[in-house]
Enzyme design. Structure first.
Site, PDB file in Angstrom:
ATOM      1  N   LEU A  34      26.069  27.853 -27.952  1.00  0.00           N
ATOM      2  CA  LEU A  34      25.432  29.098 -27.504  1.00  0.00           C
ATOM      3  C   LEU A  34      25.204  30.091 -28.636  1.00  0.00           C
ATOM      4  O   LEU A  34      25.074  31.288 -28.400  1.00  0.00           O
ATOM      5  CB  LEU A  34      26.253  29.741 -26.358  1.00  0.00           C
ATOM      6  CG  LEU A  34      26.423  28.861 -25.111  1.00  0.00           C
ATOM      7  CD1 LEU A  34      27.270  29.580 -24.053  1.00  0.00           C
ATOM      8  CD2 LEU A  34      25.065  28.489 -24.503  1.00  0.00           C
ATOM      9  N   PHE A  74      19.199  18.014 -29.794  1.00  0.00           N
ATOM     10  CA  PHE A  74      18.369  19.144 -30.235  1.00  0.00           C
ATOM     11  C   PHE A  74      19.149  20.109 -31.118  1.00  0.00           C
ATOM     12  O   PHE A  74      18.552  20.991 -31.727  1.00  0.00           O
ATOM     13  CB  PHE A  74      17.867  19.945 -29.019  1.00  0.00           C
ATOM     14  CG  PHE A  74      16.972  19.176 -28.097  1.00  0.00           C
ATOM     15  CD1 PHE A  74      15.606  19.118 -28.312  1.00  0.00           C
ATOM     16  CD2 PHE A  74      17.494  18.491 -27.002  1.00  0.00           C
ATOM     17  CE1 PHE A  74      14.777  18.411 -27.468  1.00  0.00           C
ATOM     18  CE2 PHE A  74      16.674  17.780 -26.149  1.00  0.00           C
ATOM     19  CZ  PHE A  74      15.311  17.736 -26.380  1.00  0.00           C
ATOM     20  N   ALA A  75      20.474  19.995 -31.114  1.00  0.00           N
ATOM     21  CA  ALA A  75      21.307  21.029 -31.743  1.00  0.00           C
ATOM     22  C   ALA A  75      21.047  21.094 -33.245  1.00  0.00           C
ATOM     23  O   ALA A  75      21.329  20.145 -33.963  1.00  0.00           O
ATOM     24  CB  ALA A  75      22.780  20.718 -31.487  1.00  0.00           C
ATOM     25  N   PHE A  77      19.838  24.224 -36.644  1.00  0.00           N
ATOM     26  CA  PHE A  77      19.169  25.460 -37.062  1.00  0.00           C
ATOM     27  C   PHE A  77      17.740  25.097 -37.457  1.00  0.00           C
ATOM     28  O   PHE A  77      17.516  24.023 -38.034  1.00  0.00           O
ATOM     29  CB  PHE A  77      19.884  26.086 -38.259  1.00  0.00           C
ATOM     30  CG  PHE A  77      21.262  26.619 -37.939  1.00  0.00           C
ATOM     31  CD1 PHE A  77      21.551  27.184 -36.707  1.00  0.00           C
ATOM     32  CD2 PHE A  77      22.279  26.570 -38.895  1.00  0.00           C
ATOM     33  CE1 PHE A  77      22.813  27.685 -36.415  1.00  0.00           C
ATOM     34  CE2 PHE A  77      23.551  27.067 -38.611  1.00  0.00           C
ATOM     35  CZ  PHE A  77      23.810  27.627 -37.373  1.00  0.00           C
ATOM     36  N   ASN A  93      25.216  22.439 -41.117  1.00  0.00           N
ATOM     37  CA  ASN A  93      25.080  22.437 -39.660  1.00  0.00           C
ATOM     38  C   ASN A  93      24.276  21.237 -39.162  1.00  0.00           C
ATOM     39  O   ASN A  93      24.706  20.524 -38.251  1.00  0.00           O
ATOM     40  CB  ASN A  93      24.405  23.733 -39.207  1.00  0.00           C
ATOM     41  CG  ASN A  93      24.368  23.855 -37.699  1.00  0.00           C
ATOM     42  OD1 ASN A  93      25.408  23.993 -37.062  1.00  0.00           O
ATOM     43  ND2 ASN A  93      23.183  23.768 -37.119  1.00  0.00           N
ATOM     44  N   TYR A 142      15.171  23.077 -44.525  1.00  0.00           N
ATOM     45  CA  TYR A 142      15.157  22.702 -43.102  1.00  0.00           C
ATOM     46  C   TYR A 142      14.557  21.297 -42.939  1.00  0.00           C
ATOM     47  O   TYR A 142      15.172  20.403 -42.353  1.00  0.00           O
ATOM     48  CB  TYR A 142      14.359  23.735 -42.290  1.00  0.00           C
ATOM     49  CG  TYR A 142      13.998  23.247 -40.917  1.00  0.00           C
ATOM     50  CD1 TYR A 142      14.987  22.974 -39.969  1.00  0.00           C
ATOM     51  CD2 TYR A 142      12.668  23.030 -40.554  1.00  0.00           C
ATOM     52  CE1 TYR A 142      14.655  22.493 -38.715  1.00  0.00           C
ATOM     53  CE2 TYR A 142      12.328  22.560 -39.302  1.00  0.00           C
ATOM     54  CZ  TYR A 142      13.328  22.291 -38.389  1.00  0.00           C
ATOM     55  OH  TYR A 142      12.995  21.812 -37.152  1.00  0.00           O
ATOM     56  N   LYS A 146      16.435  17.516 -42.002  1.00  0.00           N
ATOM     57  CA  LYS A 146      16.002  16.605 -40.929  1.00  0.00           C
ATOM     58  C   LYS A 146      15.662  15.221 -41.490  1.00  0.00           C
ATOM     59  O   LYS A 146      15.959  14.197 -40.875  1.00  0.00           O
ATOM     60  CB  LYS A 146      14.785  17.195 -40.204  1.00  0.00           C
ATOM     61  CG  LYS A 146      15.087  18.467 -39.423  1.00  0.00           C
ATOM     62  CD  LYS A 146      15.858  18.152 -38.159  1.00  0.00           C
ATOM     63  CE  LYS A 146      16.028  19.371 -37.278  1.00  0.00           C
ATOM     64  NZ  LYS A 146      16.504  19.065 -35.943  1.00  0.00           N
ATOM     65  N   PHE A 170       5.372  18.877 -33.965  1.00  0.00           N
ATOM     66  CA  PHE A 170       4.453  19.822 -34.569  1.00  0.00           C
ATOM     67  C   PHE A 170       4.768  21.192 -33.935  1.00  0.00           C
ATOM     68  O   PHE A 170       5.938  21.552 -33.911  1.00  0.00           O
ATOM     69  CB  PHE A 170       3.013  19.293 -34.471  1.00  0.00           C
ATOM     70  CG  PHE A 170       2.806  18.207 -35.512  1.00  0.00           C
ATOM     71  CD1 PHE A 170       3.513  17.007 -35.436  1.00  0.00           C
ATOM     72  CD2 PHE A 170       2.009  18.409 -36.613  1.00  0.00           C
ATOM     73  CE1 PHE A 170       3.415  16.027 -36.433  1.00  0.00           C
ATOM     74  CE2 PHE A 170       1.888  17.442 -37.613  1.00  0.00           C
ATOM     75  CZ  PHE A 170       2.588  16.260 -37.530  1.00  0.00           C
ATOM     76  N   ASP A 285       4.082  28.310 -45.987  1.00  0.00           N
ATOM     77  CA  ASP A 285       3.192  27.831 -44.916  1.00  0.00           C
ATOM     78  C   ASP A 285       2.139  26.875 -45.494  1.00  0.00           C
ATOM     79  O   ASP A 285       1.277  27.297 -46.264  1.00  0.00           O
ATOM     80  CB  ASP A 285       2.439  29.010 -44.262  1.00  0.00           C
ATOM     81  CG  ASP A 285       3.289  29.771 -43.264  1.00  0.00           C
ATOM     82  OD1 ASP A 285       4.293  29.214 -42.789  1.00  0.00           O
ATOM     83  OD2 ASP A 285       2.928  30.921 -42.948  1.00  0.00           O
TER      84      ASP A 285
HETATM   85  N1  UFG Z   1       2.111  33.373 -37.972  1.00  0.00           N
HETATM   86  C1  UFG Z   1       1.531  34.626 -38.056  1.00  0.00           C
HETATM   87  N2  UFG Z   1       2.192  35.671 -37.471  1.00  0.00           N
HETATM   88  C2  UFG Z   1       3.405  35.522 -36.835  1.00  0.00           C
HETATM   89  C3  UFG Z   1       3.981  34.240 -36.769  1.00  0.00           C
HETATM   90  C4  UFG Z   1       3.310  33.190 -37.362  1.00  0.00           C
HETATM   91  O1  UFG Z   1       0.448  34.799 -38.623  1.00  0.00           O
HETATM   92  O2  UFG Z   1       3.942  36.531 -36.339  1.00  0.00           O
HETATM   93  C5  UFG Z   1       1.387  32.242 -38.572  1.00  0.00           C
HETATM   94  C6  UFG Z   1       2.187  31.501 -39.612  1.00  0.00           C
HETATM   95  O3  UFG Z   1       2.057  32.124 -40.879  1.00  0.00           O
HETATM   96  C7  UFG Z   1       1.586  30.114 -39.522  1.00  0.00           C
HETATM   97  C8  UFG Z   1       1.213  29.972 -38.037  1.00  0.00           C
HETATM   98  O4  UFG Z   1       1.149  31.301 -37.546  1.00  0.00           O
HETATM   99  O5  UFG Z   1       0.421  30.065 -40.287  1.00  0.00           O
HETATM  100  C9  UFG Z   1       2.224  29.194 -37.221  1.00  0.00           C
HETATM  101  O6  UFG Z   1       3.513  29.731 -37.500  1.00  0.00           O
HETATM  102  P1  UFG Z   1       4.796  29.408 -36.616  1.00  0.00           P
HETATM  103  O7  UFG Z   1       5.939  30.165 -37.204  1.00  0.00           O
HETATM  104  O8  UFG Z   1       4.503  29.618 -35.175  1.00  0.00           O
HETATM  105  O9  UFG Z   1       5.000  27.848 -36.804  1.00  0.00           O
HETATM  106  P2  UFG Z   1       5.180  27.001 -38.137  1.00  0.00           P
HETATM  107  O10 UFG Z   1       3.965  26.117 -38.212  1.00  0.00           O
HETATM  108  O11 UFG Z   1       5.516  27.811 -39.312  1.00  0.00           O
HETATM  109  O12 UFG Z   1       6.524  26.236 -37.793  1.00  0.00           O
HETATM  110  C10 UFG Z   1       6.573  25.073 -37.069  1.00  0.00           C
HETATM  111  C11 UFG Z   1       7.953  24.941 -36.434  1.00  0.00           C
HETATM  112  C12 UFG Z   1       9.019  24.808 -37.502  1.00  0.00           C
HETATM  113  C13 UFG Z   1       8.644  23.676 -38.405  1.00  0.00           C
HETATM  114  C14 UFG Z   1       7.285  23.906 -38.993  1.00  0.00           C
HETATM  115  C15 UFG Z   1       6.844  22.752 -39.854  1.00  0.00           C
HETATM  116  O13 UFG Z   1       8.221  26.039 -35.637  1.00  0.00           O
HETATM  117  O14 UFG Z   1      10.251  24.513 -36.893  1.00  0.00           O
HETATM  118  O15 UFG Z   1       6.336  24.024 -37.935  1.00  0.00           O
HETATM  119  O16 UFG Z   1       5.911  23.195 -40.790  1.00  0.00           O
HETATM  120  F1  UFG Z   1       9.527  23.575 -39.428  1.00  0.00           F
END
Ligand code: UFG
Length: 328
Positions: A34, A74-75, A77, A93, A142, A146, A170, A285
Site C-alpha cells: 500500500l 505488478f508490484a 516502482f 525494489n 526503471y 525491468k 505501452f 522522453d
Molecule cells: N506529457 C505532457 N504533460 C504531462 C504529462 C505528460 O506533455 O503533464 C507528455 C510526455 O512528455 C510524453 C507524453 O505526454 O511525451 C506521454 O507521457 P506519459 O508520462 O503519460 O507516459 P510515458 O510515455 O512517459 O510513460 C509510459 C509509462 C512509463 C514507461 C514509459 C516508457 O507510463 O511507465 O511509458 O517510455 F516507462
C-alpha cells in the site's frame, strides 16, 4: 487454475486485473504494501494481505496460506524520472521484489508468472512499430530494472521450469468506473489523467515539447485501455497453463497519437476547453513509441477492443466521480 496471486493488486493496473479475475470466477489473493496502492481499490471477495514482496517470510506465509496456482506480478516502482535520480531504489525494489517472488514460487512449486514489463526496455527504438525481437537498450534505470528481471525470468525458466510471460506495456490509460476503480497516482505524471485534472480545473496543464521529429512536433505514444491490458494478462496466464513458451509480449494498440491529439480528443470527449501551456522537453522522453502487437494477437489471441475515445471517456467518468481519487 483456480487461485491467482496478484502482487501489487491495489495499484492502478493491478486493481483492474483483480476485477477481471473476480468477474471470470477466479479466487484472488492480493499482496500489496500500500505504499502507492489503495486498499479501497481491492474489491471483495479478493483477499488482501498487506506486506512487502521483498519480505521473503511474508511471501512464504501467503504461499502457505493459499493454494496459489499462478502469479501476476505488478508490484514495482514505475516513475522514470525518479529512477534516474535514484537507481538503487529501483533495482532494490523492482529486482529485489522479483527475486523474493520467484524464490517463493520455487519453494512452493508454483510454475507460472505473468510479469509487468515495459516499453521502456527498448530505450530509443530504431524503427516503429516496435517488435519484441528489436534491440532492448533502456535509457533509464526503471526500464533497466525491468529488463534485468526479464533476464532473471529466463534463467528461472531454465533452472526451475517457472514459465513466464513478460508483458511490455505501452501507455496504459482508462478505468473501470463500473466497479469504481481508476487511476490515482501521487504524484501524477501521466498525460491523460493530467489532461483530465485540468478539465476539472484542478491543475494547469503543461505540454512538454513541440520540437520533436513527429508530424505536429509533440511526442507520439501508443495508448492502450487498461481493461484491454488486463485481458491480455489473463490470456497470457491461460497460454502458460496450456504449456505455452515463455517470452516477452508487447501490449499496445498499434496506433500512435501525439500529445496534441490527446488534448484535442479530451476536449471533444469532456466538452471542456482545457487550456494548455507549451513547455520545454521533459528529459528522457523518446519522440515516438508504437507497439507491434502482432505477437500478442497471434500467440495469445488478444484483441484490444477499446479505442482512444473510449479510453478518455472511461478515464473521465472515473475522474468526475472521484475528483480527489480514492480519498475523495
Ligand atoms: N506529457 C505532457 N504533460 C504531462 C504529462 C505528460 O506533455 O503533464 C507528455 C510526455 O512528455 C510524453 C507524453 O505526454 O511525451 C506521454 O507521457 P506519459 O508520462 O503519460 O507516459 P510515458 O510515455 O512517459 O510513460 C509510459 C509509462 C512509463 C514507461 C514509459 C516508457 O507510463 O511507465 O511509458 O517510455 F516507462
Amino acid at each position: 487454475m483456480k487461485t491467482i496471486l496478484v502482487a501489487g493488486g491495489a495499484g492502478y493496473i493491478g486493481s483492474h486485473m483483480v476485477a477481471l479475475l473476480l468477474e471470470r470466477g477466479y479466487e484472488v489473493v492480493v499482496v500489496d504494501n500500500l505504499c502507492t496502492g489503495h486498499w479501497q481499490a481491492v474489491k471483495a471477495p479478493a483477499k488482501l494481505r498487506v506486506g512487502d514482496v521483498k519480505d521473503q517470510a511474508f511471501l512464504d506465509r501467503v504461499f502457505t496460506e493459499f493454494p496459489i496456482d499462478g502469479v501476476i506480478n505488478f508490484a514495482a516502482f514505475s516513475l522514470v524520472g525518479e529512477s534516474v535520480g535514484n537507481p538503487l531504489k529501483y533495482y532494490e525494489n523492482n529486482v529485489g521484489g522479483a527475486v523474493s517472488m520467484l524464490t517463493a514460487m520455487k519453494n512452493h512449486n508454483v510454475k507460472k508468472i505473468v510479469f509487468s514489463s515495459t516499453a521502456a526496455t527498448y530505450g530509443e527504438p530504431e524503427k516503429q512499430p516496435i517488435e519484441e525481437t528489436d534491440r532492448t537498450d533502456p535509457i533509464n534505470p526503471y526500464g533497466a530494472s525491468k529488463l534485468a528481471i526479464e533476464g532473471l525470468l529466463r534463467w528461472c525458466d531454465g533452472a526451475y521450469g517457472i514459465k513466464y510471460a513478460a508483458l511490455r506495456y505501452f501507455n496504459a490509460a482508462g478505468s473501470n468506473a463500473d466497479v469504481g476503480i481508476g487511476e490515482d497516482h501521487h504524484p501524477e505524471t501521466h498525460l491523460i489523467p493530467n489532461v483530465l485534472a485540468a478539465a476539472l480545473g484542478k491543475k494547469s496543464l503543461e505540454l512538454f515539447g513541440d520540437d520533436y521529429p513527429t508530424p505536429d512536433g509533440t511526442c507520439v505514444r501508443d495508448y492502450i485501455h487498461v481493461r484491454d491490458l488486463v485481458e491480455a494478462h489473463l490470456l497470457a496466464l491461460e497460454y502458460l497453463d496450456r504449456g505455452g513458451e515463455s517470452g516477452p509480449f508487447n501490449l499496445g494498440s498499434g496506433d500512435g497519437y501525439s500529445v496534441k491529439e490527446i488534448v484535442e480528443t479530451a476536449r471533444r470527449v469532456t466538452g471542456k476547453e482545457i487550456p494548455a501551456a507549451m513547455k520545454p522537453r521533459r528529459p528522457g522522453d523518446p519522440p515516438t513509441l508504437i507497439a507491434s502487437n502482432r505477437k500478442a494477437k497471434e500467440v495469445l489471441g488478444w484483441v484490444p477492443k477499446r479505442g482512444l475515445e473510449e479510453i478518455i471517456a472511461d478515464a473521465w467518468a472515473w475522474h468526475q466521480s472521484h475528483p480527489n481519487g480514492y480519498e475523495g
